[in-house]
Design an enzyme around this catalytic site. Structure first.
Site, PDB file in Angstrom:
ATOM      1  N   ARG A   1       0.826  -1.211   0.000  1.00 39.76           N
ATOM      2  CA  ARG A   1       0.000   0.000   0.000  1.00 39.76           C
ATOM      3  C   ARG A   1       0.858   1.257   0.000  1.00 39.76           C
ATOM      4  O   ARG A   1       0.333   2.374   0.026  1.00 39.76           O
ATOM      5  CB  ARG A   1      -0.894   0.037   1.250  1.00 39.76           C
ATOM      6  CG  ARG A   1      -1.757  -1.186   1.450  1.00 39.76           C
ATOM      7  CD  ARG A   1      -2.412  -1.176   2.813  1.00 39.76           C
ATOM      8  NE  ARG A   1      -3.638  -0.441   2.863  1.00 39.76           N
ATOM      9  CZ  ARG A   1      -4.849  -0.976   2.747  1.00 39.76           C
ATOM     10  NH1 ARG A   1      -4.989  -2.267   2.562  1.00 39.76           N
ATOM     11  NH2 ARG A   1      -5.924  -0.239   2.808  1.00 39.76           N
TER      12      ARG A   1
ATOM     13  N   TYR B   1       0.497   4.473  -2.393  1.00 41.58           N
ATOM     14  CA  TYR B   1      -0.670   5.304  -2.099  1.00 41.58           C
ATOM     15  C   TYR B   1      -0.462   6.077  -0.793  1.00 41.58           C
ATOM     16  O   TYR B   1      -0.572   7.300  -0.754  1.00 41.58           O
ATOM     17  CB  TYR B   1      -1.922   4.426  -2.033  1.00 41.58           C
ATOM     18  CG  TYR B   1      -3.199   5.223  -1.905  1.00 41.58           C
ATOM     19  CD1 TYR B   1      -3.617   6.077  -2.936  1.00 41.58           C
ATOM     20  CD2 TYR B   1      -3.967   5.156  -0.752  1.00 41.58           C
ATOM     21  CE1 TYR B   1      -4.779   6.819  -2.806  1.00 41.58           C
ATOM     22  CE2 TYR B   1      -5.133   5.896  -0.633  1.00 41.58           C
ATOM     23  CZ  TYR B   1      -5.534   6.726  -1.662  1.00 41.58           C
ATOM     24  OH  TYR B   1      -6.683   7.460  -1.534  1.00 41.58           O
ATOM     25  N   ASP B   2      -0.158   5.328   0.283  1.00 46.11           N
ATOM     26  CA  ASP B   2      -0.023   5.959   1.602  1.00 46.11           C
ATOM     27  C   ASP B   2       1.059   7.038   1.590  1.00 46.11           C
ATOM     28  O   ASP B   2       0.832   8.177   2.011  1.00 46.11           O
ATOM     29  CB  ASP B   2       0.367   4.913   2.661  1.00 46.11           C
ATOM     30  CG  ASP B   2      -0.694   3.841   2.850  1.00 46.11           C
ATOM     31  OD1 ASP B   2      -1.683   3.844   2.109  1.00 46.11           O
ATOM     32  OD2 ASP B   2      -0.525   2.995   3.750  1.00 46.11           O
TER      33      ASP B   2
ATOM     34  N   LYS C   1       0.323  10.108  -0.638  1.00 49.95           N
ATOM     35  CA  LYS C   1      -0.567  11.104  -0.023  1.00 49.95           C
ATOM     36  C   LYS C   1       0.146  11.851   1.100  1.00 49.95           C
ATOM     37  O   LYS C   1      -0.069  13.048   1.298  1.00 49.95           O
ATOM     38  CB  LYS C   1      -1.832  10.428   0.510  1.00 49.95           C
ATOM     39  CG  LYS C   1      -2.740   9.879  -0.579  1.00 49.95           C
ATOM     40  CD  LYS C   1      -3.454  10.980  -1.344  1.00 49.95           C
ATOM     41  CE  LYS C   1      -4.498  10.396  -2.288  1.00 49.95           C
ATOM     42  NZ  LYS C   1      -5.243  11.442  -3.018  1.00 49.95           N
TER      43      LYS C   1
ATOM     44  N   VAL D   1     -17.318  -2.149  -0.472  1.00 50.68           N
ATOM     45  CA  VAL D   1     -18.753  -1.887  -0.631  1.00 50.68           C
ATOM     46  C   VAL D   1     -19.221  -2.320  -2.016  1.00 50.68           C
ATOM     47  O   VAL D   1     -20.226  -3.033  -2.158  1.00 50.68           O
ATOM     48  CB  VAL D   1     -19.075  -0.393  -0.366  1.00 50.68           C
ATOM     49  CG1 VAL D   1     -20.520  -0.092  -0.722  1.00 50.68           C
ATOM     50  CG2 VAL D   1     -18.806  -0.029   1.092  1.00 50.68           C
TER      51      VAL D   1
ATOM     52  N   THR E   1     -12.129  -3.421  11.044  1.00 49.16           N
ATOM     53  CA  THR E   1     -13.200  -2.423  10.965  1.00 49.16           C
ATOM     54  C   THR E   1     -12.851  -1.301   9.981  1.00 49.16           C
ATOM     55  O   THR E   1     -11.682  -1.017   9.711  1.00 49.16           O
ATOM     56  CB  THR E   1     -13.483  -1.775  12.337  1.00 49.16           C
ATOM     57  OG1 THR E   1     -12.363  -0.963  12.711  1.00 49.16           O
ATOM     58  CG2 THR E   1     -13.769  -2.816  13.397  1.00 49.16           C
ATOM     59  N   ARG E   2     -13.913  -0.689   9.471  1.00 45.24           N
ATOM     60  CA  ARG E   2     -13.829   0.554   8.713  1.00 45.24           C
ATOM     61  C   ARG E   2     -15.044   1.380   9.120  1.00 45.24           C
ATOM     62  O   ARG E   2     -15.986   0.863   9.721  1.00 45.24           O
ATOM     63  CB  ARG E   2     -13.880   0.305   7.191  1.00 45.24           C
ATOM     64  CG  ARG E   2     -12.705  -0.451   6.601  1.00 45.24           C
ATOM     65  CD  ARG E   2     -11.396   0.316   6.675  1.00 45.24           C
ATOM     66  NE  ARG E   2     -10.304  -0.388   5.995  1.00 45.24           N
ATOM     67  CZ  ARG E   2      -9.525  -1.311   6.569  1.00 45.24           C
ATOM     68  NH1 ARG E   2      -9.698  -1.645   7.832  1.00 45.24           N
ATOM     69  NH2 ARG E   2      -8.556  -1.889   5.882  1.00 45.24           N
TER      70      ARG E   2
ATOM     71  N   PRO F   1      -5.151  -2.471   7.340  1.00 40.68           N
ATOM     72  CA  PRO F   1      -5.341  -1.887   8.671  1.00 40.68           C
ATOM     73  C   PRO F   1      -6.406  -2.637   9.478  1.00 40.68           C
ATOM     74  O   PRO F   1      -7.431  -3.042   8.940  1.00 40.68           O
ATOM     75  CB  PRO F   1      -5.781  -0.453   8.368  1.00 40.68           C
ATOM     76  CG  PRO F   1      -5.231  -0.159   7.013  1.00 40.68           C
ATOM     77  CD  PRO F   1      -5.295  -1.471   6.282  1.00 40.68           C
TER      78      PRO F   1
HETATM   79  N1  UDP Z   1     -12.352  -6.435   1.902  1.00 38.77           N
HETATM   80  C1  UDP Z   1     -13.037  -7.639   1.996  1.00 38.77           C
HETATM   81  N2  UDP Z   1     -13.560  -8.176   0.841  1.00 38.77           N
HETATM   82  C2  UDP Z   1     -13.468  -7.565  -0.366  1.00 38.77           C
HETATM   83  C3  UDP Z   1     -12.780  -6.329  -0.458  1.00 38.77           C
HETATM   84  C4  UDP Z   1     -12.221  -5.797   0.711  1.00 38.77           C
HETATM   85  O1  UDP Z   1     -13.167  -8.220   3.075  1.00 38.77           O
HETATM   86  O2  UDP Z   1     -13.991  -8.122  -1.354  1.00 38.77           O
HETATM   87  C5  UDP Z   1     -11.818  -5.829   3.157  1.00 38.77           C
HETATM   88  C6  UDP Z   1     -10.369  -5.366   3.067  1.00 38.77           C
HETATM   89  O3  UDP Z   1      -9.489  -6.418   3.395  1.00 38.77           O
HETATM   90  C7  UDP Z   1     -10.371  -4.254   4.106  1.00 38.77           C
HETATM   91  C8  UDP Z   1     -11.776  -3.682   4.047  1.00 38.77           C
HETATM   92  O4  UDP Z   1     -12.576  -4.670   3.413  1.00 38.77           O
HETATM   93  O5  UDP Z   1     -10.156  -4.787   5.403  1.00 38.77           O
HETATM   94  C9  UDP Z   1     -11.881  -2.390   3.250  1.00 38.77           C
HETATM   95  O6  UDP Z   1     -11.258  -2.571   2.001  1.00 38.77           O
HETATM   96  P1  UDP Z   1     -11.259  -1.438   0.887  1.00 38.77           P
HETATM   97  O7  UDP Z   1     -10.279  -1.873  -0.172  1.00 38.77           O
HETATM   98  O8  UDP Z   1     -12.645  -1.131   0.469  1.00 38.77           O
HETATM   99  O9  UDP Z   1     -10.733  -0.133   1.634  1.00 38.77           O
HETATM  100  P2  UDP Z   1      -9.382   0.181   2.460  1.00 38.77           P
HETATM  101  O10 UDP Z   1      -8.741  -1.116   2.900  1.00 38.77           O
HETATM  102  O11 UDP Z   1      -8.532   0.944   1.529  1.00 38.77           O
HETATM  103  O12 UDP Z   1      -9.856   0.950   3.628  1.00 38.77           O
END
Ligand code: UDP
Length: 226
Positions: free
Chosen positions: A43, A46-47, A50, A89, A111-112, A173
């Site tokens: 990552r 990207y990280d 930014k 999503v 979590t997110r 994360p």
């Molecule tokens: N994720 C998942 N299934 C998927 C795509 C992503 O479980 O089909 C998980 C991914 O491992 C992460 C979270 O969902 O923990 C968010 O992923 P995303 O790529 O949307 O955003 P980011 O990791 O950049 O916050």
């Protein structure tokens, strides 16, 4: 762009990201957290890209007095996301609507915190109208696990898709949630759309687009007559 802003006296928006916090050491994440980023991980471009953009913008603002506004945007979703952008999503909605297995990476306990796009745009407009110079978190503090997200999407779509687990990507994360105290106090901003309402609007949009793309591939026979 910073040169151009200096020349025409424009205010510039740096669309930064919660990824600057990496796998955060503080929870929730306030703007004061310096982050925990692997500089050579998958990552990293990207990280660190930014983080570098923020560093350049702030230095440029100090040196040339250019008006810089830095939004640290947390996970955002909504209508018109691409079906195949690979984010969680869009993946879960597309998989649910197609009756395909929902792919949870790892155990799904990570979590997110998902912010509906209209709320985010409102925050960005307010930030640009403000005089705030440092970085500002914009996101929804309503935190959920990926297991919880999968079950909400499944329920809202009425899908009977199975849930399958796939390997967790490196440096994913573990927890992410914005502290939006600063945005609340300086912009008078907070998200208004709940996760379930936002997901329902997003699912509706995906449903209509997936329906019309099928229609484009297989036009009804009456179209040939017109
Ligand atoms: N994720 C998942 N299934 C998927 C795509 C992503 O479980 O089909 C998980 C991914 O491992 C992460 C979270 O969902 O923990 C968010 O992923 P995303 O790529 O949307 O955003 P980011 O990791 O950049 O916050």
């Amino acid at each position: 762009m910073l040169d151009l802003c200096r020349e025409v006296r424009a205010t510039i928006l740096i669309a930064s990201t919660s990824e600057v916090y990496g796998d955060p050491l503080e929870h929730p994440q306030a703007e004061s957290h310096w982050g925990n980023v692997n500089p050579i991980g998958p990552r990293a471009c990207y990280d660190e890209g930014k983080r570098c953009a923020e560093a350049l913008a702030v230095s440029y603002a100090r040196q040339y007095n250019v008006a810089v506004r830095i939004a640290r945007i947390f996970n955002t979703y909504g209508p018109r996301m691409l079906e195949d952008d690979g984010r969680v999503v869009s993946n879960f909605i597309t998989q649910s609507l197609r009756g395909k297995p929902i792919t949870i990476f790892g155990r799904g306990t990570q979590t997110r915190s998902f912010c509906y796009v209209d709320d985010l745009v409102d925050g960005l407009v307010r930030l640009m109208a403000s005089a705030h110079e440092g970085p500002m978190n914009l996101g929804n503090p309503d935190e959920c696990t990926m297991l919880d997200l999968a079950s909400r999407v499944r329920t809202l779509t009425g899908s009977s898709s199975a849930i399958v687990h796939q390997p967790l990507p490196a440096d994913d994360p573990v927890r992410r949630r914005p502290d939006i105290t600063l945005a609340r106090s300086i912009l008078g901003w907070a998200p208004r759309i709940s996760l379930d309402d936002g997901l329902a609007m997003t699912i509706e949009d995906f449903r209509s687009r997936m329906g019309s793309s099928r229609a484009e591939q297989h036009p009804p026979s009456s179209a040939a007559l017109s």
